[in-house]
Design a protein around this motif. Structure first.
Motif, PDB file in Angstrom:
ATOM      1  N   LYS A  68      30.346  34.185  33.049  1.00  0.00           N
ATOM      2  CA  LYS A  68      28.955  34.464  33.418  1.00  0.00           C
ATOM      3  C   LYS A  68      28.758  34.330  34.929  1.00  0.00           C
ATOM      4  O   LYS A  68      29.347  33.466  35.566  1.00  0.00           O
ATOM      5  CB  LYS A  68      28.011  33.486  32.713  1.00  0.00           C
ATOM      6  N   PHE A  69      27.940  35.179  35.502  1.00  0.00           N
ATOM      7  CA  PHE A  69      27.559  35.023  36.903  1.00  0.00           C
ATOM      8  C   PHE A  69      26.790  33.715  37.073  1.00  0.00           C
ATOM      9  O   PHE A  69      25.975  33.340  36.223  1.00  0.00           O
ATOM     10  CB  PHE A  69      26.666  36.180  37.352  1.00  0.00           C
ATOM     11  N   TRP A  70      27.033  33.023  38.186  1.00  0.00           N
ATOM     12  CA  TRP A  70      26.294  31.800  38.503  1.00  0.00           C
ATOM     13  C   TRP A  70      25.677  31.963  39.895  1.00  0.00           C
ATOM     14  O   TRP A  70      26.353  31.887  40.911  1.00  0.00           O
ATOM     15  CB  TRP A  70      27.202  30.576  38.472  1.00  0.00           C
ATOM     16  N   ALA A  71      24.377  32.243  39.926  1.00  0.00           N
ATOM     17  CA  ALA A  71      23.674  32.491  41.187  1.00  0.00           C
ATOM     18  C   ALA A  71      22.506  31.543  41.373  1.00  0.00           C
ATOM     19  O   ALA A  71      21.563  31.850  42.103  1.00  0.00           O
ATOM     20  CB  ALA A  71      23.186  33.932  41.227  1.00  0.00           C
ATOM     21  N   LYS A  72      22.559  30.378  40.741  1.00  0.00           N
ATOM     22  CA  LYS A  72      21.464  29.422  40.835  1.00  0.00           C
ATOM     23  C   LYS A  72      21.160  29.086  42.290  1.00  0.00           C
ATOM     24  O   LYS A  72      22.030  28.672  43.052  1.00  0.00           O
ATOM     25  CB  LYS A  72      21.829  28.133  40.088  1.00  0.00           C
ATOM     26  N   GLU A  75      19.491  33.540  44.071  1.00  0.00           N
ATOM     27  CA  GLU A  75      19.041  34.761  43.409  1.00  0.00           C
ATOM     28  C   GLU A  75      18.609  35.843  44.401  1.00  0.00           C
ATOM     29  O   GLU A  75      18.730  37.041  44.107  1.00  0.00           O
ATOM     30  CB  GLU A  75      17.886  34.440  42.451  1.00  0.00           C
ATOM     31  N   TYR A  80      24.816  39.463  43.357  1.00  0.00           N
ATOM     32  CA  TYR A  80      24.711  39.354  41.904  1.00  0.00           C
ATOM     33  C   TYR A  80      23.559  38.435  41.498  1.00  0.00           C
ATOM     34  O   TYR A  80      23.499  37.977  40.342  1.00  0.00           O
ATOM     35  CB  TYR A  80      26.021  38.819  41.327  1.00  0.00           C
ATOM     36  N   GLY A  81      22.628  38.168  42.422  1.00  0.00           N
ATOM     37  CA  GLY A  81      21.544  37.229  42.157  1.00  0.00           C
ATOM     38  C   GLY A  81      20.718  37.566  40.932  1.00  0.00           C
ATOM     39  O   GLY A  81      20.302  36.683  40.179  1.00  0.00           O
ATOM     40  N   LYS A  83      21.743  38.877  38.323  1.00  0.00           N
ATOM     41  CA  LYS A  83      22.591  38.842  37.129  1.00  0.00           C
ATOM     42  C   LYS A  83      22.917  37.417  36.688  1.00  0.00           C
ATOM     43  O   LYS A  83      23.812  37.210  35.872  1.00  0.00           O
ATOM     44  CB  LYS A  83      23.892  39.605  37.386  1.00  0.00           C
ATOM     45  N   HIS A  84      22.206  36.437  37.232  1.00  0.00           N
ATOM     46  CA  HIS A  84      22.476  35.028  36.915  1.00  0.00           C
ATOM     47  C   HIS A  84      22.581  34.811  35.405  1.00  0.00           C
ATOM     48  O   HIS A  84      21.684  35.186  34.635  1.00  0.00           O
ATOM     49  CB  HIS A  84      21.358  34.150  37.485  1.00  0.00           C
ATOM     50  N   LEU A  85      23.718  34.230  34.992  1.00  0.00           N
ATOM     51  CA  LEU A  85      24.050  33.909  33.602  1.00  0.00           C
ATOM     52  C   LEU A  85      24.281  35.132  32.716  1.00  0.00           C
ATOM     53  O   LEU A  85      24.402  34.991  31.503  1.00  0.00           O
ATOM     54  CB  LEU A  85      22.993  32.989  32.979  1.00  0.00           C
TER      55      LEU A  85
END
Length: 280
Positions: A68-72, A75, A80-81, A83-85
């Motif tokens: 999973k993308f992690w952009a915490k 964003e 990919y902000g 696309k978080h999770l």
């Protein structure tokens, strides 16, 4: 001489909520290996706020091996902000790499409850072309441990299991620094090490490096090597396949986590999780 860099500090100071995620408390945060060098960020964001930006929640969905993308906290700044999770797909990286001079793209992620970094390299397109054309490609190299002792060649690992070689132009590495288990990332900072440039040889020249903001260790995800590390719990030494440390205080490079594509979705292979035990 140390190079100056600009940190992408997110505007939001939101603390990780427990909406289906694991809340990180102070003890857990300290256990993850952050030390006093991160005090500047922690002071501005708060300990939990800083942890929420970089650390994924523990655990994971049973049977779900997708990355999973992690952009915490990023964003609005990471490509990919939005696309978080969401599950990563090769298509995501190919589209972003089209904007790169080096034919690369990368993203922080979470897999099986641990932080990872996935990098796309147009290896299949540029492998065999002149290396001075600024087009990144994977390089299988010899590995030397922190004392300088020769360990072996990356090809030796691939000979045992061909899945270890980055498949489909994608490579995933464990997102914990071998120095003090901080969290290196893809373009978390803007400096010469993370510029959109590439130099062969696995040296500290050129950009396209993973950069650890805690103590400035750098890793070249195109330089593939065989190396050794130690299990943090029992001290046992193990051999692993990974990417080369280009510079900084980290003793060795980061271990890779083999991946495969499932209908275009990036999934991790669990056979080599012992390579991650230096941060247990």
């Amino acid at each position: 001489m140390a190079k100056d860099y600009n940190l992408f500090v997110p505007e939001s100071k939101e603390i990780l909520s427990n909406a289906g995620e694991t809340v990180i408390n102070r003890r857990q945060f300290l256990r993850y290996g952050f030390n006093a060098a991160t005090g500047v960020l922690a002071a501005s964001l708060g300990v939990l706020g800083f942890a929420a930006i970089l650390l994924p929640p523990g655990g994971g969905s049973a049977g779900d091996l997708s990355v999973k993308f992690w952009a915490k906290g990023r964003e609005d700044t990471a490509w990919y902000g939005a696309k978080h999770l969401q599950s990563m797909t090769k298509e995501d990286f190919v589209a972003e790499a089209a904007n790169s001079n080096t034919g690369t793209s990368g993203a922080s992620g979470v897999w099986n409850g641990v932080p990872v970094v996935v990098t796309y390299v147009e290896d299949s397109k540029w492998q065999g072309s002149p290396t001075d054309n600024n087009k990144a490609r994977f390089q299988m190299m010899e590995g030397y441990d922190e004392s300088g002792k020769y360990i072996g060649h990356f090809e030796d690992m691939v000979a045992m299991d061909e899945r270890i070689y980055p498949s489909d132009d994608l490579i995933m590495v464990f997102g914990r620094c071998t120095h003090l288990c901080c969290i290196p990332g893809w373009q978390l900072v803007s400096n010469n090490y993370t510029d959109d440039s590439w130099t062969p040889g696995g040296t500290d020249d050129g950009g396209t490096k993973l950069f650890c903001i805690c103590h400035s260790s750098r890793f070249d995800t195109t330089a593939l090597e065989m190396n050794t590390n130690r299990n943090r719990s029992n001290g046992a030494t193990f051999t692993y396949a990974g990417v080369r440390k280009a510079g900084g205080p980290a003793p060795v490079g980061l271990p890779l986590i083999p991946i495969e594509l499932n209908n275009g979705v990036v999934e991790g292979i669990t056979d080599y999780v012992d390579w991650l035990t230096y941060c247990d």
